[in-house]
Scaffold this active site. Sequence first.
Site, PDB file in Angstrom:
ATOM      1  N   SER A   6       0.830  -1.209   0.000  1.00 20.14           N
ATOM      2  CA  SER A   6       0.000   0.000   0.000  1.00 20.14           C
ATOM      3  C   SER A   6       0.863   1.257   0.000  1.00 20.14           C
ATOM      4  CB  SER A   6      -0.906   0.006   1.225  1.00 20.14           C
ATOM      5  OG  SER A   6      -1.534   1.261   1.324  1.00 20.14           O
ATOM      6  N   HIS A  31      -1.127  -1.041  -4.327  1.00 16.46           N
ATOM      7  CA  HIS A  31      -2.423  -0.665  -3.744  1.00 16.46           C
ATOM      8  C   HIS A  31      -2.436   0.847  -3.518  1.00 16.46           C
ATOM      9  CE1 HIS A  31      -6.070  -1.671  -1.386  1.00 16.46           C
ATOM     10  NE2 HIS A  31      -5.686  -0.717  -0.541  1.00 16.46           N
ATOM     11  N   ASP A  33      -4.607   4.029  -2.077  1.00 17.73           N
ATOM     12  CA  ASP A  33      -5.701   4.385  -1.169  1.00 17.73           C
ATOM     13  C   ASP A  33      -6.123   5.842  -1.370  1.00 17.73           C
ATOM     14  OD1 ASP A  33      -6.103   2.005   0.569  1.00 17.73           O
ATOM     15  OD2 ASP A  33      -3.997   2.344   1.072  1.00 17.73           O
ATOM     16  N   MET A  35      -8.718   8.762  -0.347  1.00 15.71           N
ATOM     17  CA  MET A  35      -9.655   9.094   0.747  1.00 15.71           C
ATOM     18  C   MET A  35     -10.175  10.509   0.563  1.00 15.71           C
ATOM     19  SD  MET A  35      -7.392   7.767   3.953  1.00 15.71           S
ATOM     20  CE  MET A  35      -6.534   6.202   3.901  1.00 15.71           C
ATOM     21  N   HIS A  64      -8.156   1.551  -4.278  1.00 22.48           N
ATOM     22  CA  HIS A  64      -9.148   1.407  -3.205  1.00 22.48           C
ATOM     23  C   HIS A  64      -9.709   2.788  -2.912  1.00 22.48           C
ATOM     24  CE1 HIS A  64      -9.700   0.449   1.399  1.00 22.48           C
ATOM     25  NE2 HIS A  64     -10.862   0.609   0.775  1.00 22.48           N
ATOM     26  N   MET A  66     -11.864   5.164  -0.944  1.00 18.79           N
ATOM     27  CA  MET A  66     -12.597   5.387   0.312  1.00 18.79           C
ATOM     28  C   MET A  66     -13.264   6.747   0.202  1.00 18.79           C
ATOM     29  SD  MET A  66      -9.665   3.813   2.755  1.00 18.79           S
ATOM     30  CE  MET A  66      -8.496   3.851   1.422  1.00 18.79           C
ATOM     31  N   MET A 135     -12.004  -5.389   4.465  1.00 22.41           N
ATOM     32  CA  MET A 135     -11.229  -4.522   5.355  1.00 22.41           C
ATOM     33  C   MET A 135     -11.038  -5.238   6.692  1.00 22.41           C
ATOM     34  SD  MET A 135     -10.408  -2.009   3.548  1.00 22.41           S
ATOM     35  CE  MET A 135      -9.421  -1.296   4.862  1.00 22.41           C
ATOM     36  N   GLY A 140      -9.071   4.259   6.717  1.00 22.57           N
ATOM     37  CA  GLY A 140      -8.713   5.647   6.960  1.00 22.57           C
ATOM     38  C   GLY A 140      -7.247   5.851   7.331  1.00 22.57           C
ATOM     39  N   PHE A 141      -6.659   4.831   7.952  1.00 26.10           N
ATOM     40  CA  PHE A 141      -5.291   4.999   8.448  1.00 26.10           C
ATOM     41  C   PHE A 141      -4.510   3.688   8.323  1.00 26.10           C
ATOM     42  CE2 PHE A 141      -8.146   7.797  10.674  1.00 26.10           C
ATOM     43  CZ  PHE A 141      -7.522   9.035  10.556  1.00 26.10           C
ATOM     44  N   GLY A 142      -3.205   3.831   8.090  1.00 25.46           N
ATOM     45  CA  GLY A 142      -2.328   2.673   8.143  1.00 25.46           C
ATOM     46  C   GLY A 142      -1.941   2.402   9.592  1.00 25.46           C
ATOM     47  N   GLY A 143      -1.314   1.263   9.813  1.00 23.41           N
ATOM     48  CA  GLY A 143      -0.721   0.958  11.115  1.00 23.41           C
ATOM     49  C   GLY A 143      -1.676   0.551  12.218  1.00 23.41           C
ATOM     50  N   ASP A 173      -7.152  -6.216   3.604  1.00 26.51           N
ATOM     51  CA  ASP A 173      -6.453  -4.930   3.765  1.00 26.51           C
ATOM     52  C   ASP A 173      -6.526  -4.451   5.211  1.00 26.51           C
ATOM     53  OD1 ASP A 173      -5.418  -2.382   3.418  1.00 26.51           O
ATOM     54  OD2 ASP A 173      -7.056  -1.662   2.156  1.00 26.51           O
ATOM     55  N   GLY A 174      -5.366  -4.342   5.843  1.00 25.67           N
ATOM     56  CA  GLY A 174      -5.281  -3.738   7.170  1.00 25.67           C
ATOM     57  C   GLY A 174      -4.643  -4.651   8.195  1.00 25.67           C
ATOM     58  N   GLY A 175      -3.549  -4.196   8.804  1.00 19.16           N
ATOM     59  CA  GLY A 175      -2.902  -4.959   9.868  1.00 19.16           C
ATOM     60  C   GLY A 175      -2.239  -6.236   9.392  1.00 19.16           C
ATOM     61  N   GLY A 195       0.834  -2.150   4.185  1.00 14.75           N
ATOM     62  CA  GLY A 195       1.421  -0.811   4.156  1.00 14.75           C
ATOM     63  C   GLY A 195       2.581  -0.694   5.110  1.00 14.75           C
ATOM     64  N   SER A 196       2.273  -0.531   6.399  1.00 12.66           N
ATOM     65  CA  SER A 196       3.343  -0.269   7.371  1.00 12.66           C
ATOM     66  C   SER A 196       4.316  -1.443   7.517  1.00 12.66           C
ATOM     67  CB  SER A 196       2.743   0.111   8.725  1.00 12.66           C
ATOM     68  OG  SER A 196       1.749  -0.796   9.098  1.00 12.66           O
TER      69      SER A 196
END
Length: 216
Positions: A6, A31, A33, A35, A64, A66, A135, A140-143, A173-175, A195-196
Amino acid sequence: MKVSPSLLSANFANLTPDIEMINSSEADYLHIDVMDGVFVPNISFGFPVMKAVSKICKKPLDVHLMIVEPDKWISQVRDSGAWLMNIHYEACTHLNSAIARIHQAGMKAGVTLNPSTPVSLLTDIINDVDLVLLMSVNPGFGGQPFIRNTLKKIHELRSLIAESGSNALIEVDGGVNESTGIELAKAGADILVAGSYVFGSSDPCEKISILKNLDR
Ligand code: DX5
Ligand code: ZN
């Protein structure tokens, strides 16, 4: 496993080295993002940045959105270099026509579910989409930490895809990191967004390779 790093966690002050890293890595996609500060409580970047990225990125752009009313922006997304356009179920009233218009514009079409949106709502759209993006954090946010209920949703989605004869891929997507990635692979995910985990590492290519080599 397919991997979609991401861009949200890349260095926005100097994107070129990060995109060159993606080009030289085992990543399958990039990816993106987008927003709008309305659908999610954050604003990332828009079409001019995406278009500039598409000119130097050799991997297909997995976009993606959002944003509210994503179906208003289909031609702009296509003209900014998207390979696949993911729109949120929660943001689109006329999902069937939006998916058809994304295909008419020459892109692959994906539908995205927030963590609290049930998989069962996809019954009447699953045969029309190329991909479902689950999701595993609130967008809305990475990490953010991985929401474990996603594993149950992957099993439900696998069953729905099998029962309906759909060819849809499952993207999460996420974590995502190595340990959640192992669980997601076993549960039946096809594509992992990270991402992170990737960009926060001193060796991002290695992190991509770790995810790439996860098996079911
Ligand atoms: C969050 C975005 C994600 C984000 C994931 O709203 O959709 O793509 O970049 O970041 P990590 O992998 O750090 O959870
Ligand atoms: Zn995303």
